[in-house]
Design a protein around this motif. Structure first.
Motif, PDB file in Angstrom:
ATOM      1  N   ASN A 343     -68.281  37.280 -39.552  1.00 18.37           N
ATOM      2  CA  ASN A 343     -68.761  36.794 -40.840  1.00 18.37           C
ATOM      3  C   ASN A 343     -67.657  35.930 -41.435  1.00 18.37           C
ATOM      4  OD1 ASN A 343     -69.294  36.703 -43.786  1.00 18.37           O
ATOM      5  ND2 ASN A 343     -70.946  38.138 -43.312  1.00 18.37           N
ATOM      6  N   THR A 344     -67.983  34.716 -41.833  1.00 18.33           N
ATOM      7  CA  THR A 344     -66.945  33.814 -42.337  1.00 18.33           C
ATOM      8  C   THR A 344     -66.467  34.185 -43.731  1.00 18.33           C
ATOM      9  OG1 THR A 344     -68.530  32.226 -43.282  1.00 18.33           O
ATOM     10  CG2 THR A 344     -67.894  31.928 -40.967  1.00 18.33           C
ATOM     11  N   ASP A 345     -67.178  35.096 -44.399  1.00 18.22           N
ATOM     12  CA  ASP A 345     -66.738  35.560 -45.708  1.00 18.22           C
ATOM     13  C   ASP A 345     -65.667  36.649 -45.585  1.00 18.22           C
ATOM     14  OD1 ASP A 345     -66.647  35.486 -48.447  1.00 18.22           O
ATOM     15  OD2 ASP A 345     -68.322  36.861 -48.732  1.00 18.22           O
ATOM     16  N   ALA A 346     -65.377  37.045 -44.349  1.00 20.07           N
ATOM     17  CA  ALA A 346     -64.265  37.961 -44.086  1.00 20.07           C
ATOM     18  C   ALA A 346     -63.065  37.126 -43.629  1.00 20.07           C
ATOM     19  CB  ALA A 346     -64.656  38.982 -43.027  1.00 20.07           C
ATOM     20  N   THR A 376     -56.784  40.722 -51.989  1.00 22.17           N
ATOM     21  CA  THR A 376     -58.085  41.087 -52.546  1.00 22.17           C
ATOM     22  C   THR A 376     -59.061  41.016 -51.371  1.00 22.17           C
ATOM     23  OG1 THR A 376     -58.373  38.741 -53.107  1.00 22.17           O
ATOM     24  CG2 THR A 376     -57.605  40.195 -54.857  1.00 22.17           C
ATOM     25  N   LEU A 377     -59.060  42.042 -50.545  1.00 22.23           N
ATOM     26  CA  LEU A 377     -59.687  41.893 -49.239  1.00 22.23           C
ATOM     27  C   LEU A 377     -61.143  42.320 -49.189  1.00 22.23           C
ATOM     28  CD1 LEU A 377     -58.460  40.748 -46.610  1.00 22.23           C
ATOM     29  CD2 LEU A 377     -58.499  43.071 -45.722  1.00 22.23           C
ATOM     30  N   THR A 378     -61.486  43.468 -49.789  1.00 26.18           N
ATOM     31  CA  THR A 378     -62.840  43.990 -49.581  1.00 26.18           C
ATOM     32  C   THR A 378     -63.465  44.513 -50.863  1.00 26.18           C
ATOM     33  OG1 THR A 378     -62.126  46.262 -49.105  1.00 26.18           O
ATOM     34  CG2 THR A 378     -62.215  44.730 -47.240  1.00 26.18           C
ATOM     35  N   GLY A 379     -64.749  44.251 -51.015  1.00 22.23           N
ATOM     36  CA  GLY A 379     -65.490  44.865 -52.109  1.00 22.23           C
ATOM     37  C   GLY A 379     -65.555  46.369 -51.952  1.00 22.23           C
ATOM     38  N   HIS A 380     -65.408  46.832 -50.718  1.00 28.15           N
ATOM     39  CA  HIS A 380     -65.450  48.270 -50.456  1.00 28.15           C
ATOM     40  C   HIS A 380     -64.300  48.993 -51.151  1.00 28.15           C
ATOM     41  CE1 HIS A 380     -65.181  52.044 -48.093  1.00 28.15           C
ATOM     42  NE2 HIS A 380     -66.484  51.886 -47.940  1.00 28.15           N
ATOM     43  N   VAL A 439     -61.148  41.311 -29.789  1.00 28.40           N
ATOM     44  CA  VAL A 439     -61.382  42.081 -31.005  1.00 28.40           C
ATOM     45  C   VAL A 439     -62.436  41.369 -31.854  1.00 28.40           C
ATOM     46  CG1 VAL A 439     -59.562  40.905 -32.306  1.00 28.40           C
ATOM     47  CG2 VAL A 439     -60.173  43.239 -32.921  1.00 28.40           C
ATOM     48  N   LEU A 440     -63.165  42.147 -32.642  1.00 27.38           N
ATOM     49  CA  LEU A 440     -64.120  41.591 -33.600  1.00 27.38           C
ATOM     50  C   LEU A 440     -63.471  41.518 -34.974  1.00 27.38           C
ATOM     51  CD1 LEU A 440     -67.312  43.666 -32.678  1.00 27.38           C
ATOM     52  CD2 LEU A 440     -66.624  41.428 -31.778  1.00 27.38           C
ATOM     53  N   SER A 441     -63.745  40.449 -35.716  1.00 22.13           N
ATOM     54  CA  SER A 441     -63.157  40.344 -37.051  1.00 22.13           C
ATOM     55  C   SER A 441     -63.834  41.297 -38.024  1.00 22.13           C
ATOM     56  CB  SER A 441     -63.258  38.906 -37.575  1.00 22.13           C
ATOM     57  OG  SER A 441     -64.600  38.547 -37.844  1.00 22.13           O
ATOM     58  N   CYS A 442     -65.141  41.498 -37.858  1.00 24.21           N
ATOM     59  CA  CYS A 442     -65.893  42.348 -38.774  1.00 24.21           C
ATOM     60  C   CYS A 442     -67.339  42.423 -38.302  1.00 24.21           C
ATOM     61  CB  CYS A 442     -65.856  41.781 -40.199  1.00 24.21           C
ATOM     62  SG  CYS A 442     -66.645  40.167 -40.340  1.00 24.21           S
ATOM     63  N   ASN A 443     -68.144  43.182 -39.032  1.00 19.32           N
ATOM     64  CA  ASN A 443     -69.590  43.161 -38.824  1.00 19.32           C
ATOM     65  C   ASN A 443     -70.188  42.057 -39.686  1.00 19.32           C
ATOM     66  OD1 ASN A 443     -68.872  44.505 -41.183  1.00 19.32           O
ATOM     67  ND2 ASN A 443     -70.724  45.752 -41.185  1.00 19.32           N
ATOM     68  N   ASN A 444     -71.510  41.986 -39.764  1.00 20.31           N
ATOM     69  CA  ASN A 444     -72.133  40.929 -40.562  1.00 20.31           C
ATOM     70  C   ASN A 444     -72.815  41.461 -41.813  1.00 20.31           C
ATOM     71  OD1 ASN A 444     -74.272  42.198 -39.364  1.00 20.31           O
ATOM     72  ND2 ASN A 444     -75.054  40.404 -38.279  1.00 20.31           N
ATOM     73  N   ALA A 445     -72.342  42.594 -42.303  1.00 19.74           N
ATOM     74  CA  ALA A 445     -72.841  43.155 -43.560  1.00 19.74           C
ATOM     75  C   ALA A 445     -71.715  43.168 -44.580  1.00 19.74           C
ATOM     76  CB  ALA A 445     -73.383  44.563 -43.342  1.00 19.74           C
ATOM     77  N   ALA A 446     -72.076  43.243 -45.836  1.00 22.58           N
ATOM     78  CA  ALA A 446     -71.066  43.302 -46.891  1.00 22.58           C
ATOM     79  C   ALA A 446     -70.185  44.533 -46.715  1.00 22.58           C
ATOM     80  CB  ALA A 446     -71.744  43.327 -48.256  1.00 22.58           C
ATOM     81  N   SER A 447     -68.891  44.377 -46.997  1.00 18.36           N
ATOM     82  CA  SER A 447     -67.978  45.509 -46.830  1.00 18.36           C
ATOM     83  C   SER A 447     -68.358  46.676 -47.729  1.00 18.36           C
ATOM     84  CB  SER A 447     -66.537  45.077 -47.130  1.00 18.36           C
ATOM     85  OG  SER A 447     -66.351  44.847 -48.517  1.00 18.36           O
ATOM     86  N   VAL A 451     -69.648  51.430 -43.764  1.00 20.99           N
ATOM     87  CA  VAL A 451     -68.862  52.654 -43.671  1.00 20.99           C
ATOM     88  C   VAL A 451     -67.411  52.306 -43.350  1.00 20.99           C
ATOM     89  CG1 VAL A 451     -68.547  54.804 -42.388  1.00 20.99           C
ATOM     90  CG2 VAL A 451     -70.858  54.010 -42.957  1.00 20.99           C
ATOM     91  N   ARG A 452     -66.489  52.869 -44.125  1.00 20.14           N
ATOM     92  CA  ARG A 452     -65.052  52.609 -43.971  1.00 20.14           C
ATOM     93  C   ARG A 452     -64.752  51.116 -44.082  1.00 20.14           C
ATOM     94  NH1 ARG A 452     -62.279  56.910 -42.865  1.00 20.14           N
ATOM     95  NH2 ARG A 452     -60.481  55.737 -42.065  1.00 20.14           N
ATOM     96  N   GLY A 453     -65.409  50.493 -45.068  1.00 18.28           N
ATOM     97  CA  GLY A 453     -65.325  49.048 -45.213  1.00 18.28           C
ATOM     98  C   GLY A 453     -63.975  48.503 -45.618  1.00 18.28           C
ATOM     99  N   HIS A 454     -63.101  49.333 -46.210  1.00 23.41           N
ATOM    100  CA  HIS A 454     -61.758  48.828 -46.508  1.00 23.41           C
ATOM    101  C   HIS A 454     -60.702  49.407 -45.584  1.00 23.41           C
ATOM    102  CE1 HIS A 454     -61.234  52.625 -48.862  1.00 23.41           C
ATOM    103  NE2 HIS A 454     -59.945  52.434 -48.650  1.00 23.41           N
ATOM    104  N   GLN A 455     -61.083  50.361 -44.742  1.00 22.46           N
ATOM    105  CA  GLN A 455     -60.121  50.911 -43.792  1.00 22.46           C
ATOM    106  C   GLN A 455     -60.105  50.133 -42.473  1.00 22.46           C
ATOM    107  OE1 GLN A 455     -62.370  52.854 -45.478  1.00 22.46           O
ATOM    108  NE2 GLN A 455     -61.448  54.810 -46.081  1.00 22.46           N
ATOM    109  N   PHE A 456     -61.294  49.762 -41.966  1.00 21.42           N
ATOM    110  CA  PHE A 456     -61.298  49.132 -40.641  1.00 21.42           C
ATOM    111  C   PHE A 456     -60.637  47.751 -40.631  1.00 21.42           C
ATOM    112  CE2 PHE A 456     -65.255  46.873 -41.821  1.00 21.42           C
ATOM    113  CZ  PHE A 456     -65.077  45.655 -41.177  1.00 21.42           C
ATOM    114  N   PRO A 457     -60.617  46.974 -41.757  1.00 23.20           N
ATOM    115  CA  PRO A 457     -59.898  45.701 -41.700  1.00 23.20           C
ATOM    116  C   PRO A 457     -58.417  45.846 -41.383  1.00 23.20           C
ATOM    117  CG  PRO A 457     -61.421  45.692 -43.538  1.00 23.20           C
ATOM    118  CD  PRO A 457     -61.393  47.098 -43.005  1.00 23.20           C
ATOM    119  N   MET A 458     -57.815  46.976 -41.793  1.00 16.71           N
ATOM    120  CA  MET A 458     -56.416  47.183 -41.454  1.00 16.71           C
ATOM    121  C   MET A 458     -56.246  47.316 -39.943  1.00 16.71           C
ATOM    122  SD  MET A 458     -54.169  49.801 -40.501  1.00 16.71           S
ATOM    123  CE  MET A 458     -52.456  50.200 -40.681  1.00 16.71           C
TER     124      MET A 458
END
Length: 519
Positions: A343-346, A376-380, A439-447, A451-458
């Motif tokens: 997702n380019t918003d990530a 300011t990384l994630t809405g999660h 590696v994948l940058s993210c899924n295609n749903a809003a953080s 689930v664990r939307g602010h932990q997995f980016p680390m």
């Protein structure tokens, strides 16, 4: 950049007749305190006709007070399990705004101490909170004038010593820079203007500044960052910059700190366009980079011994256009890791990954290195921990208790944090789905709904930056903490109109410098 000069005062009694001050502000949980005996008659007289005294913020004319103004600001109950020093901060903000509205420009402030160590920095927190409340946006100051928008020129705090005042002004200088950078609109604070503002601010200071703007160099050295910036290149004034800030102390180095700051000067979401009004406020997506720059300015003022600090800020505009990067692209990071875009918003994690890779390379040869990323990384993060900074650490950082240390300092300095564990599910989440990527940058749903939307980016940052080779059981472990300030970066969580908070600058300073100055 100006902010209220901090003066010290020995006592209320000794300062009431000092003509430098034009108001007395009392921040107290008990108006019967012995320290208030000098003004007890004035308080008792007011209580006889105004039941708000001691219950609400109240201002009253009083000829025996400095400037004829007395402001009583109750801090409320402090004995409940969930009370903390922000009660002082809230009262201080409201009181200084009222003093400003009354016409005061140099108030004297008394902060009632409390026996609980949670309130050990109540005086310092109160001054910093007042500065936060008085700050006005850079664009407004440039057009209207600082003298009109920010008329309070000085604040005198009873109970501080000169060395504390100097430290607090060094902290506030960094916080003010952070607010100016984060809170300024996207043309006035474009990537290139962000860099220029840093160059101007640090000119002649103890911090060296290097700005990289050459497109070919950036494409070679920061490939993920440049994918985010790709669509902005057609507009020269929107082009990206990497700002490198370095502080090297005199003498031996005992510790090295490396900081990566997300400086998205505007985030449209790119090809995954932000819709439904969610784009407004995205000029504040540079809050992490702004906080890092502010941290470095405080370091420049404090000049701590034995501590080397290096920061990299990626100032980028995530534009939408015919050359925008898109989901499904596979990009190779500076560390040589193939990243499939989900997702380019990530975009922030892409910028940080390249910055972290550069810092990682330098850190391996430095003394006692620690690495931090601020974004300011994630809405999660905002959804799950509210107005707190979310801390996610790797194994070496957890072994040292870095996040716990930051949380403890944040509590007593009014810049609180919440700790989130990094788990195996986070790494599983970003695992490659084919041989085409690593590696994948993210899924295609809003953080915020992931689930664990602010932990997995680390976990992504660790893998894409090469920090995976510096875990707890590797030959050269490097402590690393990711700080997500999506919930703490503005007062009240209003990303469109709220004042930037400069979080987590105070927590980081207190934690890093605890053995030297700020405790």
């Amino acid at each position: 950049m100006s902010y209220p000069t901090l003066f010290t005062a020995d006592s209320i009694t000794a300062s009431l007749q000092d003509e430098r001050w034009d108001a007395l502000i009392v921040l107290a949980h008990d108006l019967q305190a012995d320290e208030l005996s000098t003004i007890a008659i004035a308080i008792a007289s007011a209580q006889g006709v105004d039941q708000r005294i001691g219950q609400q913020l109240v201002a009253m004319p009083c000829s025996s007070m400095p400037g004829g103004r007395l402001i009583l600001a109750p801090v409320g109950t402090l004995e409940r399990d969930y009370d903390d020093v922000r009660s002082y901060a809230d009262a201080a903000k409201a009181a200084i705004v009222l003093a400003k509205e009354m016409g005061a420009t140099a108030p004297l402030v008394w902060v009632q101490p409390h026996h609980n160590e949670l309130y050990q920095h109540a005086i310092e927190v109160s001054y910093l909170a007042m500065c936060q409340a008085l700050w006005q946006p850079l664009e407004g100051r440039e057009v209207v004038g600082e003298e009109k928008l920010e008329p309070v020129q000085s604040i005198a705090m009873v109970g501080l010593v000169e060395s504390q005042a100097e430290e607090l002004m060094a902290i506030e200088s960094g916080r003010r820079l952070a607010r100016d950078l984060a809170g300024t609109e996207p043309e006035r604070m474009s990537a290139l203007n962000f860099a220029a503002y840093c160059q101007q601010t640090f000119s002649g200071s103890a911090v060296e500044v290097e700005v990289v703007t050459d497109i070919k160099t950036l494409q070679q050295d920061y490939p993920l960052l440049m994918a985010v910036a790709r669509s902005s290149l057609v507009v020269p004034r929107h082009r990206p910059a990497v700002i490198r800030l370095s502080y090297t102390p005199k003498g031996a180095i005992a510790q090295s700190v490396f900081l990566a700051g997300k400086g998205l000067v505007y985030d449209t979401g790119g090809a995954d366009l932000k819709v439904g009004g969610s784009m407004a406020g995205m000029s504040r997506d540079k809050g992490g980079g702004a906080a890092v720059a502010g941290f470095m300015l405080s370091i420049a003022k404090l000049q701590p011994e034995g501590l080397k600090v290096v920061a990299e800020i990626g100032a980028v505009r995530n534009s939408i256009g015919s050359d925008a990067f898109v989901p499904d692209e596979i990009l190779t990071s500076h560390a040589g890791v193939r990243v499939r875009i989900g997702n380019t918003d990530a975009e922030g994690r892409l910028v940080l990954a390249d910055l972290l890779s550069h810092l990682r390379q330098q850190a391996t040869d430095e003394v006692a290195p620690q690495i931090f990323s601020v974004a300011t990384l994630t809405g999660h993060a905002a959804r799950s921990v509210g107005p707190y900074t979310a801390l996610v650490e790797n194994g070496p950082a957890r072994a040292l208790g870095l996040s716990l240390r930051m949380q403890q300092f944040g509590d007593v300095w009014g810049d609180p944090c919440e700790i989130s564990r990094s788990r195996r599910e986070d790494y599983q989440f970003i695992q490659a789905k084919s041989s085409a990527e690593d590696v994948l940058s993210c899924n295609n749903a809003a953080s915020s709904i992931t689930v664990r939307g602010h932990q997995f980016p680390m976990a992504f940052l660790v893998e894409a930056s090469g920090l995976a080779d510096h875990g707890q059981y590797h030959m050269k472990p490097i402590p690393y903490v990711h700080l997500d300030i999506a919930g703490s970066g503005v007062d009240g969580g209003d990303w469109i109109h709220g004042k930037p908070s400069a979080a987590p600058l105070i927590t980081m300073l207190a934690s890093v410098l605890s053995d030297q100055t700020i405790r």
